[in-house]
Write a protein that holds these residues in place. Structure first.
Motif, PDB file in Angstrom:
ATOM      1  N   GLN A 238       0.831  -1.208   0.000  1.00 38.02           N
ATOM      2  CA  GLN A 238       0.000   0.000   0.000  1.00 38.02           C
ATOM      3  C   GLN A 238       0.868   1.262   0.000  1.00 38.02           C
ATOM      4  O   GLN A 238       0.520   2.257  -0.640  1.00 38.02           O
ATOM      5  N   THR A 239       1.982   1.204   0.729  1.00 38.60           N
ATOM      6  CA  THR A 239       2.909   2.347   0.718  1.00 38.60           C
ATOM      7  C   THR A 239       3.409   2.607  -0.691  1.00 38.60           C
ATOM      8  O   THR A 239       3.383   3.737  -1.185  1.00 38.60           O
ATOM      9  N   LYS A 240       3.871   1.561  -1.335  1.00 43.15           N
ATOM     10  CA  LYS A 240       4.437   1.729  -2.670  1.00 43.15           C
ATOM     11  C   LYS A 240       3.380   2.189  -3.672  1.00 43.15           C
ATOM     12  O   LYS A 240       3.660   3.038  -4.530  1.00 43.15           O
ATOM     13  N   ALA A 241       2.175   1.653  -3.573  1.00 44.73           N
ATOM     14  CA  ALA A 241       1.121   2.058  -4.507  1.00 44.73           C
ATOM     15  C   ALA A 241       0.822   3.547  -4.388  1.00 44.73           C
ATOM     16  O   ALA A 241       0.692   4.252  -5.402  1.00 44.73           O
ATOM     17  N   ALA A 242       0.735   4.046  -3.159  1.00 46.11           N
ATOM     18  CA  ALA A 242       0.449   5.470  -2.964  1.00 46.11           C
ATOM     19  C   ALA A 242       1.605   6.326  -3.471  1.00 46.11           C
ATOM     20  O   ALA A 242       1.393   7.364  -4.115  1.00 46.11           O
ATOM     21  N   CYS A 243       2.831   5.894  -3.173  1.00 49.81           N
ATOM     22  CA  CYS A 243       3.997   6.667  -3.615  1.00 49.81           C
ATOM     23  C   CYS A 243       4.133   6.639  -5.141  1.00 49.81           C
ATOM     24  O   CYS A 243       4.435   7.670  -5.765  1.00 49.81           O
ATOM     25  N   ASP A 244       3.921   5.477  -5.744  1.00 45.51           N
ATOM     26  CA  ASP A 244       4.006   5.389  -7.207  1.00 45.51           C
ATOM     27  C   ASP A 244       2.985   6.290  -7.880  1.00 45.51           C
ATOM     28  O   ASP A 244       3.262   6.884  -8.931  1.00 45.51           O
TER      29      ASP A 244
END
Length: 528
Positions: A238-244
């Motif tokens: 979820q962190t990576k999805a938001a940052c991407d």
């Protein structure tokens, strides 16, 4: 994104309206104890929220709470996120209770910040209930207002759970009787709700603002705050999805030069394309609440500088170093009129402790100015000596809360923890590309080596920006880091820090009003 003098003037007119709103009793931000008011009385949908203008005025009023001395104006939130880490400390024996971990119930327990954050959470809930679904407010205004309110309430609970862990939680306005007996809620439930709220805020907020609306959260600010919640819970996907999403779809880009990220020397052009969200400040505010005093903590005191101030390099009867230094400052319309409270600790101040060739050092740390050696090192990125636009107690510098480099580094950490370093290199190397000439990209690391290296990368890229304490806490290394960090003679945090210091005690003033706050944890986060 660029600001303008015209937009600043327009913002000042809006501030006057906000003040009137607060005088009428719309906000109870001045209340020191959040249990002392019955918040269901007063302004309601029936007697105030009757049109677009009133909805917008209500939302504008919430931003006043971000300009409190207990939040972003001085060292309010910095006391919880920045002071007491391995980056900065006082230049003399001040603020020792916080820095040396002498916090206790009723002693620097954050009661003022608690009160302001609950004012934000409480008023946000009132306004949300009054605006969301209100057919007297147009669809466009309603969507943006609800998005902003959801973001600001999530920000309040982000700080509350970070600082105190389990805290009282409500999404509807409670009576004074209900508030007087409310207990603490598991922070995991609160954070889960905030992540959901931020998903909705993201869907409602615009992609950008201009003019006097700069400083409002965009959908990218909502994505960043959501990513912050996720990374604290090690929810890597979820962190990576938001940052991407922010990296790939937002208008934000990394600036070519690190120093430019923090250049706010022109009050009419304080924003740049790397800033995702900042708390907006302006000088000469009409009621004294909208200018920053935080810069004074990072500005030196003239009584301290320069080093060897009384020496006379030309011999007896010639000007002293102090006189020569002050003359040069005056020529540049500069002066050192700050408090000098927050300076780099010895380790980060020494260039040899930075990676060889890291150009961020000179943009971050200053040890000499105008050819004179300084008594203390300072954070160049956070100071402003300009005596025309940035006077003591009257600074216009924005507090940069989220910026894109942080997004890249969070994405790198998330990708490494999900899949190892191969896919993570591109994120961190994008940040390092402007830091080194020639480039020094990462490669050939194991997963563990990457995570350890990233800890230092975040330290140097984001120093003195309010991220370090939560980083050390979420990595589980706060205590050991403080115990091994070189301090100055007047500080001894290594002797005092204990594992329970990852949170603050619930303020004693609140416990005296409501003993039920101890029901779920009689130790009060380990302070009893």
């Amino acid at each position: 994104m660029q600001n303008s003098k015209k937009s600043k003037l327009k913002k000042m007119k809006n501030i006057k309206s906000i003040i009137i709103l607060f005088i009428l009793g719309f906000s109870i931000a001045g209340c020191d104890k959040f249990l002392e008011e019955d918040f269901r009385s007063g302004i309601t949908t029936d007697n105030f929220f009757n049109n677009d203008g009133e909805a917008q005025l209500a939302v504008n009023g919430l931003y006043n709470l971000l300009h409190s001395t207990n939040t972003y104006t001085t060292r309010g939130l910095d006391n919880f996120y920045q002071n007491g880490t391995d980056e900065n400390g006082p230049s003399r024996n001040v603020n020792g209770t916080i820095f040396n971990y002498y916090v206790a119930e009723g002693v620097a327990d954050g009661n003022g910040t608690w009160s302001v954050l609950y004012s934000l959470a409480r008023n946000s809930s009132l306004f949300l209930n009054s605006i969301d679904g209100n057919d007297k407010i147009s669809d466009g205004v309603q969507k943006q207002a609800v998005g902003e309110i959801l973001f600001l309430r999530s920000l309040a609970y982000y700080h509350l759970t970070n600082i105190w862990g389990d805290v009282p939680y409500f999404r509807e306005l409670l009576s004074v009787e209900e508030l007087s007996v409310i207990g603490r809620t598991d922070q995991n439930l609160i954070k889960s709700d905030m992540k959901t709220d931020l998903e909705r805020a993201y869907s409602l907020l615009p992609v950008s603002y201009s003019g006097s609306d700069l400083g409002r959260p965009t959908k990218w600010a909502a994505a960043m705050l959501k990513a912050k919640f996720h990374i604290l819970d090690e929810e890597w996907a979820q962190t990576k999805a938001a940052c991407d999403d922010v990296i790939n779809n937002s208008p934000h880009v990394l600036l070519d030069h690190y120093a430019d990220v923090f250049d706010q020397s022109d009050p009419a052009n304080q924003y740049n394309d790397e800033h995702i969200w900042a708390v907006d400040f302006t000088s000469n505010a009409v009621n004294g609440n909208f200018q920053s005093k935080r810069t004074d903590d990072y500005n030196p005191r003239i009584r301290d500088e320069p080093a060897n101030r009384n020496a006379r390099p030309g011999g007896d009867g010639t000007p002293s170093n102090l006189e020569l230094f002050q003359a040069l400052l005056k020529e540049q319309n500069e002066d050192m009129t700050g408090y000098g409270w927050s300076v780099p600790l010895p380790e980060i101040a020494r260039q040899e402790n930075w990676e060889d060739g890291d150009m961020r050092y000179d943009a971050t740390i200053v040890t000499e100015h105008l050819g004179f050696q300084l008594t203390h090192p300072y954070f160049r990125k956070n100071w402003n000596l300009d005596q025309e636009h940035s006077l003591r107690g009257n600074h216009p510098e924005n507090y940069i809360v989220f910026r894109l480099a942080d997004t890249y580094l969070m994405a790198a950490e998330a990708e490494n923890n999900l899949n190892g370093p191969e896919g993570a290199y591109s994120y961190v190397n994008a940040v390092r590309a402007r830091a080194f000439e020639p480039d020094k990209p990462w490669s050939g690391m194991s997963k563990d080596q990457f995570n350890i290296a990233l800890r230092n990368e975040r330290k140097y890229e984001l120093s003195a920006e309010g991220h370090r304490k939560m980083d050390l806490i979420r990595w589980g290394i706060l205590v050991e880091t403080i115990q091994t960090t070189e301090q100055r003679a007047w500080n001894n945090p290594a002797s005092n820090i204990k594992p329970h210091h990852i949170h603050w005690p619930i303020p004693l003033a609140e416990i005296e009003l409501n003993p039920n706050l101890l029901d779920s944890d009689p130790t009060n986060n380990g302070y009893r």
